[in-house]
Motif scaffolding. Sequence first.
Motif, PDB file in Angstrom:
ATOM      1  N   MET A   1       0.859  -1.181   0.000  1.00  9.22           N
ATOM      2  CA  MET A   1       0.000   0.000   0.000  1.00  9.22           C
ATOM      3  C   MET A   1       0.901   1.239   0.000  1.00  9.22           C
ATOM      4  O   MET A   1       1.800   1.354   0.820  1.00  9.22           O
ATOM      5  N   PRO A   2       0.645   2.158  -0.911  1.00 11.75           N
ATOM      6  CA  PRO A   2       1.466   3.384  -0.959  1.00 11.75           C
ATOM      7  C   PRO A   2       1.304   4.220   0.307  1.00 11.75           C
ATOM      8  O   PRO A   2       0.293   4.163   0.996  1.00 11.75           O
ATOM      9  N   LEU A   3       2.291   5.021   0.577  1.00  6.74           N
ATOM     10  CA  LEU A   3       2.309   5.846   1.776  1.00  6.74           C
ATOM     11  C   LEU A   3       1.249   6.931   1.773  1.00  6.74           C
ATOM     12  O   LEU A   3       0.807   7.365   2.823  1.00  6.74           O
ATOM     13  N   TRP A   4       0.846   7.416   0.634  1.00 12.62           N
ATOM     14  CA  TRP A   4      -0.092   8.531   0.555  1.00 12.62           C
ATOM     15  C   TRP A   4      -1.555   8.104   0.687  1.00 12.62           C
ATOM     16  O   TRP A   4      -2.442   8.930   0.660  1.00 12.62           O
ATOM     17  N   VAL A   5      -1.800   6.829   0.847  1.00 13.09           N
ATOM     18  CA  VAL A   5      -3.160   6.338   1.042  1.00 13.09           C
ATOM     19  C   VAL A   5      -3.523   6.505   2.525  1.00 13.09           C
ATOM     20  O   VAL A   5      -2.767   6.116   3.402  1.00 13.09           O
ATOM     21  N   VAL A   6      -4.666   7.098   2.770  1.00 11.60           N
ATOM     22  CA  VAL A   6      -5.126   7.278   4.145  1.00 11.60           C
ATOM     23  C   VAL A   6      -6.381   6.434   4.351  1.00 11.60           C
ATOM     24  O   VAL A   6      -7.212   6.313   3.464  1.00 11.60           O
ATOM     25  N   ALA A   7      -6.502   5.868   5.524  1.00 11.49           N
ATOM     26  CA  ALA A   7      -7.630   4.990   5.832  1.00 11.49           C
ATOM     27  C   ALA A   7      -8.664   5.760   6.648  1.00 11.49           C
ATOM     28  O   ALA A   7      -8.313   6.609   7.469  1.00 11.49           O
ATOM     29  N   PRO A   8      -9.938   5.473   6.450  1.00 15.30           N
ATOM     30  CA  PRO A   8     -10.987   6.214   7.138  1.00 15.30           C
ATOM     31  C   PRO A   8     -11.040   6.003   8.650  1.00 15.30           C
ATOM     32  O   PRO A   8     -11.200   6.961   9.402  1.00 15.30           O
ATOM     33  N   THR A   9     -10.890   4.774   9.127  1.00 18.57           N
ATOM     34  CA  THR A   9     -11.045   4.519  10.563  1.00 18.57           C
ATOM     35  C   THR A   9      -9.959   5.200  11.396  1.00 18.57           C
ATOM     36  O   THR A   9     -10.282   5.870  12.381  1.00 18.57           O
ATOM     37  N   PRO A  10      -8.672   5.077  11.045  1.00 19.65           N
ATOM     38  CA  PRO A  10      -7.670   5.814  11.818  1.00 19.65           C
ATOM     39  C   PRO A  10      -7.862   7.328  11.747  1.00 19.65           C
ATOM     40  O   PRO A  10      -7.624   8.036  12.736  1.00 19.65           O
ATOM     41  N   THR A  11      -8.322   7.808  10.609  1.00 24.85           N
ATOM     42  CA  THR A  11      -8.578   9.244  10.472  1.00 24.85           C
ATOM     43  C   THR A  11      -9.715   9.666  11.391  1.00 24.85           C
ATOM     44  O   THR A  11      -9.636  10.710  12.046  1.00 24.85           O
ATOM     45  N   ALA A  12     -10.759   8.858  11.463  1.00 22.89           N
ATOM     46  CA  ALA A  12     -11.881   9.160  12.367  1.00 22.89           C
ATOM     47  C   ALA A  12     -11.446   9.090  13.821  1.00 22.89           C
ATOM     48  O   ALA A  12     -11.821   9.948  14.635  1.00 22.89           O
ATOM     49  N   LEU A  13     -10.646   8.086  14.178  1.00 26.32           N
ATOM     50  CA  LEU A  13     -10.170   7.967  15.558  1.00 26.32           C
ATOM     51  C   LEU A  13      -9.272   9.138  15.937  1.00 26.32           C
ATOM     52  O   LEU A  13      -9.301   9.598  17.081  1.00 26.32           O
ATOM     53  N   TYR A  14      -8.480   9.613  14.999  1.00 27.98           N
ATOM     54  CA  TYR A  14      -7.665  10.800  15.242  1.00 27.98           C
ATOM     55  C   TYR A  14      -8.574  11.991  15.537  1.00 27.98           C
ATOM     56  O   TYR A  14      -8.308  12.789  16.432  1.00 27.98           O
TER      57      TYR A  14
END
Length: 105
Positions: A1-14
Motif C-alpha cells: 500500500m502506498p504511503l499517501w493512502v489514508v484509511a478512514p477509521t484511523p482518520t476518524a479515531l484521530y
Amino acid sequence: MPLWVVAPTPTALYGVVLLMAAIAYYILQCTILAAPGGNPVLAEAIGDDWKGKISPILYIAAIPLSYVSPWIANGLYVLVALIWLVPDRRIEKAVGAAPVSDGGG
C-alpha cells in the motif's frame, strides 16, 4: 500500500482524540473562569472564544466525513491547527492593561 493512502477509521479515531482534547480545553477554561473570586479581566478577554467554539464543530464534522473522504477530514484537522497557530492577542492586551494586584489586603 502506498504511503499517501489514508484509511478512514484511523482518520476518524484521530478526530475523536482531537475532539476529546477540545473538550478538555473547554473544561479547563470553564474551571479557571469559575475559580473563587472569578477573573473578570480574563473572562472579558476570552469573550465569545470563537476558536474554542469552531474547533469542536469542525472535529465533529470531520469524524463522519473521514468515511466519505479521509482527505477532507485531514484538511479540516489542518484547518483547525492553522486557526490556533495564529496568535490571539486579546488576553495579552487585557491582562497587560489590568491593574496588578500585589495580593495584599
